[in-house]
Design a protein around this motif. Sequence first.
Motif, mmCIF file in Angstrom:
data_model
loop_
_atom_site.group_PDB
_atom_site.id
_atom_site.type_symbol
_atom_site.label_atom_id
_atom_site.label_comp_id
_atom_site.label_asym_id
_atom_site.label_seq_id
_atom_site.Cartn_x
_atom_site.Cartn_y
_atom_site.Cartn_z
ATOM 1 N N PRO A 57 72.647 50.199 32.218
ATOM 2 C CA PRO A 57 73.831 50.915 32.704
ATOM 3 C C PRO A 57 73.885 50.881 34.229
ATOM 4 C CG PRO A 57 72.187 52.451 31.859
ATOM 5 C CD PRO A 57 71.708 51.085 31.500
ATOM 6 N N ALA A 58 75.107 50.808 34.756
ATOM 7 C CA ALA A 58 75.252 50.609 36.200
ATOM 8 C C ALA A 58 75.012 51.892 36.998
ATOM 9 C CB ALA A 58 76.645 50.062 36.492
ATOM 10 N N ASN A 59 75.106 53.063 36.333
ATOM 11 C CA ASN A 59 75.058 54.324 37.079
ATOM 12 C C ASN A 59 73.650 54.933 37.168
ATOM 13 O OD1 ASN A 59 74.908 54.828 34.402
ATOM 14 N ND2 ASN A 59 76.329 56.560 34.373
ATOM 15 N N VAL A 60 72.636 54.202 36.739
ATOM 16 C CA VAL A 60 71.259 54.697 36.783
ATOM 17 C C VAL A 60 70.401 53.679 37.532
ATOM 18 C CG1 VAL A 60 69.288 55.463 35.395
ATOM 19 C CG2 VAL A 60 71.598 55.783 34.527
ATOM 20 N N LYS A 61 69.432 54.168 38.287
ATOM 21 C CA LYS A 61 68.505 53.242 38.947
ATOM 22 C C LYS A 61 67.726 52.467 37.885
ATOM 23 C CE LYS A 61 64.633 54.800 41.040
ATOM 24 N NZ LYS A 61 63.827 55.346 42.136
ATOM 25 N N SER A 62 67.694 51.173 38.013
ATOM 26 C CA SER A 62 66.964 50.378 37.021
ATOM 27 C C SER A 62 66.290 49.185 37.705
ATOM 28 C CB SER A 62 67.910 49.898 35.919
ATOM 29 O OG SER A 62 68.996 49.208 36.492
ATOM 30 N N PHE A 63 65.191 48.752 37.120
ATOM 31 C CA PHE A 63 64.431 47.623 37.685
ATOM 32 C C PHE A 63 63.457 47.108 36.627
ATOM 33 C CE2 PHE A 63 62.671 51.730 38.849
ATOM 34 C CZ PHE A 63 61.399 51.667 38.307
ATOM 35 N N PHE A 64 62.903 45.930 36.890
ATOM 36 C CA PHE A 64 61.971 45.309 35.942
ATOM 37 C C PHE A 64 60.532 45.453 36.442
ATOM 38 C CE2 PHE A 64 65.955 42.889 35.573
ATOM 39 C CZ PHE A 64 66.233 43.115 34.239
ATOM 40 N N VAL A 65 59.620 45.620 35.495
ATOM 41 C CA VAL A 65 58.192 45.691 35.838
ATOM 42 C C VAL A 65 57.409 44.744 34.924
ATOM 43 C CG1 VAL A 65 56.174 47.170 36.131
ATOM 44 C CG2 VAL A 65 58.464 48.131 36.445
ATOM 45 N N PRO A 66 56.960 43.604 35.456
ATOM 46 C CA PRO A 66 56.106 42.723 34.649
ATOM 47 C C PRO A 66 54.721 43.353 34.504
ATOM 48 C CG PRO A 66 57.016 41.593 36.586
ATOM 49 C CD PRO A 66 57.209 43.056 36.786
ATOM 50 N N LYS A 67 54.163 43.263 33.313
ATOM 51 C CA LYS A 67 52.837 43.843 33.083
ATOM 52 C C LYS A 67 51.896 42.780 32.516
ATOM 53 C CE LYS A 67 53.678 48.571 33.354
ATOM 54 N NZ LYS A 67 53.784 49.709 32.442
ATOM 55 N N LEU A 68 50.633 42.948 32.827
ATOM 56 C CA LEU A 68 49.592 42.074 32.299
ATOM 57 C C LEU A 68 48.268 42.791 32.512
ATOM 58 C CD1 LEU A 68 48.616 39.274 34.786
ATOM 59 C CD2 LEU A 68 50.088 41.125 35.451
ATOM 60 N N CYS A 69 47.183 42.185 32.074
ATOM 61 C CA CYS A 69 45.870 42.768 32.321
ATOM 62 C C CYS A 69 45.678 42.920 33.824
ATOM 63 C CB CYS A 69 44.764 41.878 31.758
ATOM 64 S SG CYS A 69 43.110 42.389 32.291
ATOM 65 N N ASN A 70 45.195 44.066 34.250
ATOM 66 C CA ASN A 70 45.007 44.328 35.680
ATOM 67 C C ASN A 70 43.692 43.764 36.221
ATOM 68 O OD1 ASN A 70 47.245 46.280 36.809
ATOM 69 N ND2 ASN A 70 46.919 46.780 34.671
ATOM 70 N N HIS A 71 42.901 43.162 35.350
ATOM 71 C CA HIS A 71 41.603 42.600 35.735
ATOM 72 C C HIS A 71 40.851 43.562 36.654
ATOM 73 C CE1 HIS A 71 42.260 38.912 33.582
ATOM 74 N NE2 HIS A 71 43.504 39.008 33.948
ATOM 75 N N CYS A 72 40.676 44.774 36.139
ATOM 76 C CA CYS A 72 40.051 45.858 36.898
ATOM 77 C C CYS A 72 38.629 45.475 37.309
ATOM 78 C CB CYS A 72 39.985 47.121 36.051
ATOM 79 S SG CYS A 72 41.566 47.609 35.359
ATOM 80 N N ALA A 73 38.292 45.843 38.542
ATOM 81 C CA ALA A 73 36.927 45.604 39.020
ATOM 82 C C ALA A 73 35.954 46.577 38.353
ATOM 83 C CB ALA A 73 36.882 45.751 40.534
ATOM 84 N N ASP A 74 36.497 47.695 37.838
ATOM 85 C CA ASP A 74 35.637 48.684 37.185
ATOM 86 C C ASP A 74 36.325 49.073 35.876
ATOM 87 O OD1 ASP A 74 33.564 50.339 36.779
ATOM 88 O OD2 ASP A 74 34.027 51.747 38.384
ATOM 89 N N SER A 75 36.336 48.153 34.929
ATOM 90 C CA SER A 75 37.243 48.310 33.800
ATOM 91 C C SER A 75 36.609 49.050 32.623
ATOM 92 C CB SER A 75 37.735 46.943 33.337
ATOM 93 O OG SER A 75 36.719 46.307 32.638
ATOM 94 N N PRO A 76 37.367 49.985 32.031
ATOM 95 C CA PRO A 76 36.866 50.738 30.884
ATOM 96 C C PRO A 76 36.599 49.851 29.667
ATOM 97 C CG PRO A 76 38.924 51.664 31.728
ATOM 98 C CD PRO A 76 38.718 50.379 32.409
ATOM 99 N N CYS A 77 37.397 48.791 29.489
ATOM 100 C CA CYS A 77 37.242 47.950 28.299
ATOM 101 C C CYS A 77 35.871 47.276 28.287
ATOM 102 C CB CYS A 77 38.359 46.914 28.228
ATOM 103 S SG CYS A 77 38.462 45.825 29.651
#
Lengths: 164, 245
Positions: free
Chosen positions: B106-126
């Motif tokens: 909708p044109a009347n709301v702020k909108s944007f795209f966010v690409p996501k992927l593994c963050n390759h954390c240096a201290d990762s819980p997984c």
Amino acid sequence: MRRFLQDWAHLLLPAGVLIAGLGVFLVIRAAVVPKSFGEYGHYRGAALEMIRQKPVSYAGQDMCVMCHDDQAKVKAAGKHATVHCEACHGPLAKHAEDPAANVPKLPDVAVLCKRCHEQDPAKPSWFPQVVTAEHSGGMKCTECHQPHSPHIATEADAGSGRGK
Amino acid sequence: MMTRRDLFRIGGKMLVLASVGATLEEITGAAPASEAYKMADHWWGMLIDIDKCIGCGNCVRACSKENNVPNGYFRTWVERYEVPEEGQPKVESPDGAMNGFPLPAPANVKSFFVPKLCNHCADSPCVQVCPVGATFLSPDGVVLVDQTYCLGCRYCVQACPYGCRFLNPETNTADKCTLCYHRITQGLTTACCENCPTGARQLVDFKNPKDPIHEFLRHNKVQVLKPYMATEPKVKYHDLDGAVR
């Protein structure tokens, strides 16, 4: 003293069993734990090499340009300079290996151009967008635009020095 | 004649010798390191510029083709945020944006795209929760899964705060973004970066002093996802809105 030694001798059997058990444990451990486990950390070091062996599907722009330098030059001078070849033409590592045996198909323009250029308020305002139904009236994008250098020069461009 | 004591003594010695031998073989017989690529010289991550993402889904399709990701599963995906001035944001990702976003926001709301992927954390819980050492942070900073060692217990899938892991139904092992490890270790960029038409995604090597990321970080403000999780993500977002989770 002699009595003490006799009592002490009772400990030899359990000690022997313990040592034998430890030995069995070490032998089984050495046999079961993969060779490269612990090479870099608490994991199998050979897994890194295994993951690296996966074949590549996208050859990369540098590879494309080695043969198709004429198209690359046109593209580099135009509005689509940042778009790499395979972004539209699809994965072509096989074509790069054997160009004659793996001839790529031309992309379906009707789907391809819209994915990027159909108007959406979520897209950044600097990005060129159109409502395709109004913009082209059903005509194929390529009837007017050259995909490798899509901007259509107008008189206004000549004045402002744009014209890419 | 051999007494019981002799039996234990000799047997014990033989066992110890055998295990020492096996351990020595384990140490010396390790696989040779790969030729030109030196893991110690790299520390991989990614820069995502929200103001360049147009939500075309090229990255999702490229990742899927490059890595044979099963249908309906995603190693990377694109979300579209619609953030009203008040109230909760609406987040969409139709089929992971495999075909972009067919309907406009909708044109009347702020909108944007966010690409996501593994963050390759240096201290990762997984990595911390894996009970068998099947997932790990490589010396060059990529979180990987050893498919031959994974039990498929899904502990890591639950542990990832970013929802970046899934259980691959074909292999029954944990699956995730490898940062195209097979490509970046031979000088190519990732499939998603190769196919991003606007350069919204950039593979970065934090250990390479010539990488443009250093210049970029000096002049721009960047953010990571869920910094309060203290996972030290190596995927940096430029121009990220506070509504993004």
